[in-house]
Structures are given as structure tokens and as C-alpha cells.
Design an enzyme around this catalytic site. Structure first.
Site, PDB file in Angstrom:
ATOM      1  N   PRO A  18       2.854  -1.755 -10.533  1.00  0.00           N
ATOM      2  CA  PRO A  18       3.489  -2.519  -9.453  1.00  0.00           C
ATOM      3  C   PRO A  18       3.685  -1.626  -8.233  1.00  0.00           C
ATOM      4  O   PRO A  18       3.908  -0.420  -8.359  1.00  0.00           O
ATOM      5  CB  PRO A  18       4.844  -2.936 -10.048  1.00  0.00           C
ATOM      6  N   LYS A  19       3.599  -2.226  -7.064  1.00  0.00           N
ATOM      7  CA  LYS A  19       3.853  -1.481  -5.826  1.00  0.00           C
ATOM      8  C   LYS A  19       5.314  -1.684  -5.432  1.00  0.00           C
ATOM      9  O   LYS A  19       5.711  -2.777  -5.043  1.00  0.00           O
ATOM     10  CB  LYS A  19       2.938  -1.950  -4.692  1.00  0.00           C
ATOM     11  N   TRP A  20       6.091  -0.632  -5.550  1.00  0.00           N
ATOM     12  CA  TRP A  20       7.526  -0.717  -5.296  1.00  0.00           C
ATOM     13  C   TRP A  20       7.819  -0.680  -3.805  1.00  0.00           C
ATOM     14  O   TRP A  20       7.094  -0.054  -3.034  1.00  0.00           O
ATOM     15  CB  TRP A  20       8.243   0.430  -6.012  1.00  0.00           C
TER      16      TRP A  20
END
Length: 358
Positions: A28-30
Site C-alpha cells: 500500500p502507498k501510505w
């Protein structure tokens, strides 16, 4: 501090992809503050993406690093803040953590504690791991942080493209930006765009109701100020378009001149709101600056007659999360038709399902 990888270190970066690339490792891209964290015993330093020290702003993260990370290590990750009521990331609250007063920093650390999500291991003990393949660094990271407890987390990762697609579709509702794809054999390359980021991209038609002049030239437009109409007929300020070549900025100044008006009767007469400092966060978002109550809110008002198609990635708290991008003018659109119902609302997703309870 004496580590095999010493500060400052610029984080490894990602280029924009148009789809999920096959054969990669996906995370996931935080959406938080990118941070490279250095620990040598009790010494902890947190460096930002711009190599600026962040240590003083997050004392609770410093303590969590001492409690959970190896005695001597360097890790790459993201400082995030989760809204406990929504179970989603709250970037606006995270921005407020960057306060100059030490007493305020301590209070905010108690009231809105941050978490640290780790996704890469650059050094451990006396070993510099930056030349090792990412798949190896990831395995070592999982071992090193096997017993870590909140607020420190190891980011989820998968090699399953179908699961990555599901994350991309569902996790936006928790405030995440999209996906990061990394090659299994990728070495750590500071300040190089060698990963791939896949983000949501959408467009919306917005009213241009003002502009701010460029910071270095009074003969050029700095940003276009965007709004949409609510059910009550009020024009809400939702963000700006700010990226233009300088020649285009100068041309815009002439193009917008016929629409310049006064603040009398303008929907964003923020100067009339003398109670701005005491306003609620919702009122401040409607009136002006999102981040700083002391920011200069002056702008050149325009008659709300122009419509622009704007590219954006995420709507957060009634504002564009990032600066919008100009697509085209829409002379065929009635400004009053630019309403909230054109914005897609992502599905709700509780981060506890991804990271476990905090």
C-alpha cells in the site's frame, strides 16, 4: 551515532505508473511523512524526505523506535496518523504536528499520537544492506520486527497481483494513496525514481473564483482557486491548481483580467470573517487556508463564471488532498452545475483490518 548508513539519506523514490505492473512486490502507498529513521542504542534520528530533521516533532515515535527496532539499524518508512473514529489516515491532523513550540509538541503527541509504518531495512548492526536485493531486505525486516507492537508496524506486502488490485480498489477508503510496486532484485537507491507508484486519478469540473499571484512575479498567476456549489447554494473552497509554465502564468493574468471583481458580494469574502482565529476547522476549510491560521489569505477575486476541468487524486475533508492539475477550460458548463455530487466517494475501510488494532 555510528552506523554503516549515516544521516542524512534521501529516500528512494517512485515514478508514476499507469497500471499495476506484473511480476513485482506490492505494498500500500501510505499517505504521511516519509521518514528514514536511524537508531544507534538510545540515539534516534528521524530524517524527512527533504533530509530535514523530524525528531523533535514526534517524541512518541522516538520512544516506539527505541522499544521496537533493532539496537542499531536504519529503516525507511512513513509516519502516519490514524483517526480512531474513522479508522482512516488523517493527513490534516498530521500536518498540525509540525509545531514550533515544545510544549505544544508534547501536548499533540498525547492527543494525536502518530504511528510508524516501516517498509525497508537499509542497515542492521554493522551491515549496510542498501546493495542487497529488496526481497532479501524485506525478509530481514520481517525477522527484525517480528515482535514489534503498535505504534510500529511493518507494511503489508504481497506478490499476488489480484490482491494488490483489491488493495488498490479498497484501501482508498482508509486514506491510502494507491500502491507501490518494487522489483524483488531492487537495490536501495537514494533519491532515484526506481519504484513504481500507482495512484487514483480523477477529474472534476470546478468554478474558478479567484487567483493568487506568483510568489516571485507580480505579473504572473501563482494558483487558481477552485470551488464547488453545495446544496445550500454556497460556493465551497476546495483547493487550487498551481502547476503552470511561467509563460502560461503570465498569459493567465491577461486572460483572467476581465473577470476580476471586488470582494463586495463575493462568496469568499474571508476578510469579513474577523472571527477566523476562533473558527471551527470546518469553517476554516470553507473560508481559506487549510494548514495555517496565520497564512496570508489575500487573493484576487474573480466573478465565479469560469469553469475548469481539474485532475485530482483524492478528496479529504472537503478539500483536494494534493494540488489539482489543469486539464481544460469548460466554457460549455454552467458554474452552478459544478456540485459535490460529481466527486466519487471511496468505500470505507478500517485500517485495523490491514495493520491490526493500535
Amino acid at each position: 551515532m555510528d552506523l554503516p548508513v549515516m544521516p542524512p539519506v534521501k529516500p528512494m523514490l517512485a515514478k508514476v505508473g499507469t497500471g499495476i505492473p506484473p511480476g513485482q512486490l506490492y505494498e500500500p502507498k501510505w499517505d504521511g511523512f516519509r521518514s528514514v529513521v536511524f537508531r544507534d542504542g538510545d540515539e534516534v534520528e528521524i530524517g524527512s524526505r527533504n533530509e530535514r530533521p523530524m525528531t523533535r516533532y514526534f517524541p512518541e515515535v522516538v520512544e516506539a523506535v527505541r522499544a521496537n527496532l533493532p539496537e542499531r539499524c536504519v529503516v525507511d518508512g512513513e509516519i502516519v496518523l490514524v483517526d480512531p473514529e474513522r479508522g482512516a489516515l488523517d493527513f490534516e491532523a498530521l500536518q498540525l504536528r509540525l509545531h514550533p513550540a515544545a510544549s505544544r509538541v508534547r501536548l499533540l503527541a498525547e492527543q494525536t499520537p502518530a504511528s510508524f509504518v516501516v517498509f525497508d531495512l537499509l542497515a542492521e548492526g554493522d551491515e549496510d544492506l542498501t546493495a542487497r536485493p529488496f526481497a532479501e531486505r524485506r525478509r530481514r525486516l520481517e525477522v527484525a520486527l517480528a515482535d514489534a507492537t503498535p505504534p510500529v508496524h511493518v507494511t503489508p506486502m504481497t506478490e499476488d497481483e489480484a490482491l494488490a488490485q483489491r488493495w488498490f480498489d479498497e484501501l482508498e477508503g482508509a486514506g491510502l494513496d494507491g500502491l507501490i510496486a518494487k522489483s524483488p532484485d531492487l537495490t536501495y537507491q537514494p533519491d532515484k525514481r526506481v519504484m513504481t507508484k500507482v495512484k487514483h486519478v480523477r477529474t472534476a469540473d470546478c468554478v474558478v473564483a479567484g487567483y493568487r499571484l506568483h510568489t516571485t512575479s507580480r505579473n504572473a498567476v501563482g494558483s487558481l482557486m477552485l470551488g464547488v456549489y453545495g446544496e445550500d447554494g454556497s460556493l465551497a473552497s476546495i483547493g487550487v491548481i498551481g502547476a503552470f509554465p511561467m509563460a502560461r502564468r503570465r498569459a493567465l493574468l491577461d486572460e483572467l483580467a476581465p473577470y476580476v471583481t471586488t470582494f463586495d458580494g463575493h462568496p469568499w469574502d474571508w476578510a469579513a470573517h474577523e472571527q477566523y482565529a476562533e473558527a471551527t476547522p470546518a469553517q476554516r476549510r470553507a473560508w481559506g487556508s487549510r494548514w495555517n491560521a496565520g497564512k496570508d489569505l489575500s487573493f484576487v477575486p474573480l466573478r465565479p463564471e469560469l469553469v475548469v476541468e481539474t485532475k485530482y487524486d483524492y478528496l479529504e475533508g472537503g478539500r483536494l488532498r494534493h494540488t489539482g492539475q489543469f486539464v481544460r477550460w469548460r466554457p460549455d458548463r454552467d458554474p452552478r452545475s459544478c456540485t459535490w455530487d460529481q466527486f466519487e466517494r471511496p468505500l470505507t475501510y478500517d485500517l485495523a483490518e490491514l495493520l491490526g488494532p493500535s
